[in-house]
Design a protein around this motif. Structure first.
Motif, mmCIF file in Angstrom:
data_model
loop_
_atom_site.group_PDB
_atom_site.id
_atom_site.type_symbol
_atom_site.label_atom_id
_atom_site.label_comp_id
_atom_site.label_asym_id
_atom_site.label_seq_id
_atom_site.Cartn_x
_atom_site.Cartn_y
_atom_site.Cartn_z
ATOM 1 N N ARG A 104 -4.141 8.488 -4.373
ATOM 2 C CA ARG A 104 -3.279 7.504 -5.037
ATOM 3 C C ARG A 104 -3.940 6.888 -6.268
ATOM 4 O O ARG A 104 -3.360 6.015 -6.909
ATOM 5 C CB ARG A 104 -2.890 6.394 -4.053
ATOM 6 N N PHE A 163 -3.775 5.112 4.551
ATOM 7 C CA PHE A 163 -4.811 4.509 3.729
ATOM 8 C C PHE A 163 -6.107 4.274 4.492
ATOM 9 O O PHE A 163 -7.185 4.224 3.914
ATOM 10 C CB PHE A 163 -4.315 3.177 3.137
ATOM 11 N N GLU A 201 0.844 -1.199 0.000
ATOM 12 C CA GLU A 201 0.000 0.000 0.000
ATOM 13 C C GLU A 201 0.877 1.246 0.000
ATOM 14 O O GLU A 201 1.781 1.389 0.819
ATOM 15 C CB GLU A 201 -0.923 0.003 1.219
ATOM 16 N N ALA A 202 0.572 2.169 -0.936
ATOM 17 C CA ALA A 202 1.434 3.327 -1.123
ATOM 18 C C ALA A 202 1.230 4.412 -0.074
ATOM 19 O O ALA A 202 2.163 5.153 0.243
ATOM 20 C CB ALA A 202 1.202 3.917 -2.521
ATOM 21 N N SER A 203 0.016 4.514 0.464
ATOM 22 C CA SER A 203 -0.276 5.603 1.392
ATOM 23 C C SER A 203 -0.187 5.135 2.835
ATOM 24 O O SER A 203 -0.814 4.151 3.222
ATOM 25 C CB SER A 203 -1.670 6.165 1.129
ATOM 26 N N GLU A 204 0.560 5.873 3.619
ATOM 27 C CA GLU A 204 0.677 5.540 5.029
ATOM 28 C C GLU A 204 -0.638 5.751 5.764
ATOM 29 O O GLU A 204 -0.897 5.146 6.799
ATOM 30 C CB GLU A 204 1.759 6.408 5.665
ATOM 31 N N TYR A 247 10.088 2.092 -2.568
ATOM 32 C CA TYR A 247 9.942 2.603 -1.205
ATOM 33 C C TYR A 247 10.056 4.127 -1.195
ATOM 34 O O TYR A 247 10.533 4.730 -2.171
ATOM 35 C CB TYR A 247 10.986 1.961 -0.302
ATOM 36 N N VAL A 273 3.724 -1.104 4.129
ATOM 37 C CA VAL A 273 3.222 0.264 4.070
ATOM 38 C C VAL A 273 4.243 1.203 4.694
ATOM 39 O O VAL A 273 4.750 0.915 5.789
ATOM 40 C CB VAL A 273 1.893 0.393 4.842
ATOM 41 N N PRO A 274 4.589 2.328 4.048
ATOM 42 C CA PRO A 274 4.190 2.726 2.691
ATOM 43 C C PRO A 274 5.171 2.184 1.652
ATOM 44 O O PRO A 274 6.385 2.242 1.837
ATOM 45 C CB PRO A 274 4.244 4.244 2.753
#
Length: 463
Positions: free
Chosen positions: A225, A38, A33-36, A181, A155-156
């Motif tokens: 995102r 989310f 998951e890209a967003s901390e 990362y 994450v992230p």
């Protein structure tokens, strides 16, 4: 997970359900998951948590007669027969088992919503959680994922591409994921399959202007995102795409607060007027298509008018409570006072309130063709200024009944799956085909189906 997981899931929205289902079936899973943040920033967390489920046990207990056939017919009716018929049938059939699995295995406290019915659903079919807000769904599923020994959560980190095998004359097969990362470093992670659950392209303004020009200047009320990653990754492998002009809009975001007023205000009998104090259509047709219609009005804004009864009926929605707490509602004892509070033309507003009440009492037909009125509005009145919004796109990679991404010849690309906004949905074209809940259904339903297909493929390969 020596040697890599069986499945990498990109996206922690509906992808969390796919991860839980895959782990339940014995697969090792990595969620990227890209967003901390989310748990508060993806489209599922922003939703009203409505899950359509045709033939569920809650419907049976409530005496609601429903079936996948009826649901598929409703989708065809709302989209004018322009939805992906195969996918609509697939998701209609899985919708009932899905909501029961979400309750029984994933532990969501679902119940059938019966206090009102959304436009396009011919019966009470939507199931939701207390508070009717997606943030509690994501909180719950994220906790389950973190606790599961068969699932790792990264994450992230962003899945930026997939790795493949195959060359000239050989089928391309997805064999892993390329992850980036925050410090810019990258890692290749081998995997048996990759599920793209990265949503659509609503946050990419260039793509929105290209494919959805009618809503391009409206407020974007979706995950930041959602930048078309699935289109880019799938396109690099020759995947087919479709329905890129489809989207879910909304005509009821509170101006000045950014909160969702909610279409329950309309379904319970409220009306919407523009800055001239006039209604401009049958509001009950749907909140999605009303986004573009509101965007086309003077100032791209309007007012929803409700009363005390509707105010109380909408309290179950956390979004509505947030709107109330923001202080953007205005109240007045009569039409003249409401005009003064809103700045709307008094004569036009009074005429609309009187005409709507007369139509609701059955005294005359509504000039816009509206036939659904729970009851006439009654003073004192409340009003809230609203602006149109784009919530999420509904076009993307074409998938089959297993959620496998396909090429233009309808051949699956081995190892690649898509769910939710990453995949083309079942809303047909434009905004008018969107049925409430048909954003979460492809997100959770396709992730659920992908997990089952990957588990079967893994078992076959091992045997």
């Amino acid at each position: 997970m020596t040697g890599g997981p069986d499945l990498v899931v990109a996206g922690a929205g509906g992808g969390l359900a796919g991860a839980l289902r895959a782990a339940e079936l014995g697969l090792s899973v990595l969620v990227v998951e890209a967003s901390e943040h989310f748990r508060r920033g993806n489209n599922t967390s922003m939703s009203t948590a409505m899950f359509p489920g045709a033939g569920s046990r809650w419907q049976k207990a409530a005496g609601v007669e429903d079936s996948p056939d009826r649901f598929a017919a409703d989708i065809a009716a709302k989209t004018g027969g322009r939805a992906d018929a195969r996918l609509a049938r697939t998701l209609a059939e899985v919708s009932g088992p899905l909501v029961e699995w979400l309750a029984d295995s994933a532990g969501l406290p679902l119940s059938l919503v019966t206090d009102f019915n959304y436009p396009g659903h011919s019966v009470h079919r939507c199931h939701s959680v207390p508070g009717r807000h997606g943030s509690s769904v994501i909180d719950h599923l994220a906790r389950r994922v973190r606790e599961h020994p068969g699932i790792d959560l990264l994450v992230p980190a962003a899945l930026v591409d997939v790795t493949t095998t195959g060359g000239p004359g050989a089928a391309t097969t997805v064999r892993g994921a390329l992850v980036r990362y925050p410090d810019g470093t990258q890692e290749e992670i081998p995997a048996g399959a990759v599920l793209l659950a990265t949503n659509g392209f609503g946050a990419d303004r260039a793509l929105v202007r290209r494919h959805l020009p009618e809503i391009a200047e409206a407020l974007y009320q979706g995950g930041e995102r959602s930048r078309g990653d699935a289109l880019r990754i799938g396109g690099g492998l020759g995947a087919a795409t479709g329905y890129l002009d489809a989207y879910q809009g909304h005509g009821a975001v509170a101006a000045g607060a950014g909160t969702l007023v909610g279409w329950a205000t309309i379904i319970h009998g409220g009306i919407m007027v523009d800055l001239d104090g006039r209604r401009f259509g049958d509001e009950t047709r749907g909140y999605s298509e009303y986004a573009a219609e509101l965007a086309a009005r003077p100032g791209s804004t309007g007012w929803i008018v409700l009363d005390e009864t509707i105010f109380e009926q909408c309290r179950p929605f956390q979004d509505f409570r947030d709107t109330v707490e923001s202080g953007v509602l205005v109240w007045a004892d009569d039409a003249e006072g409401l005009a003064e509070a809103t700045g709307l033309p008094a004569g036009a507003l009074a005429r609309e309130l009187e005409a709507g009440a007369a139509a609701a009492r059955g005294e005359r037909p509504d000039e816009h063709g509206r036939t659904h009125w729970e009851r006439p509005l009654a003073a004192p009145y409340a009003a809230v200024r609203v602006v149109p919004a784009l919530f999420h796109t509904q076009g993307g990679l074409l998938v089959d009944g297993d959620a496998a991404v396909v090429d233009p010849g309808d051949r699956p690309i081995p190892g690649l799956y898509a769910a939710g906004g990453a995949a083309a949905g079942i809303s047909g074209h434009g905004a008018g085909g969107y049925l409430p809940g048909n954003g979460l259904l492809p997100a959770f339903g396709l992730a659920y189906l992908a997990a089952g297909a990957i588990a079967r493929r893994t078992t076959t390969r091992e045997n």
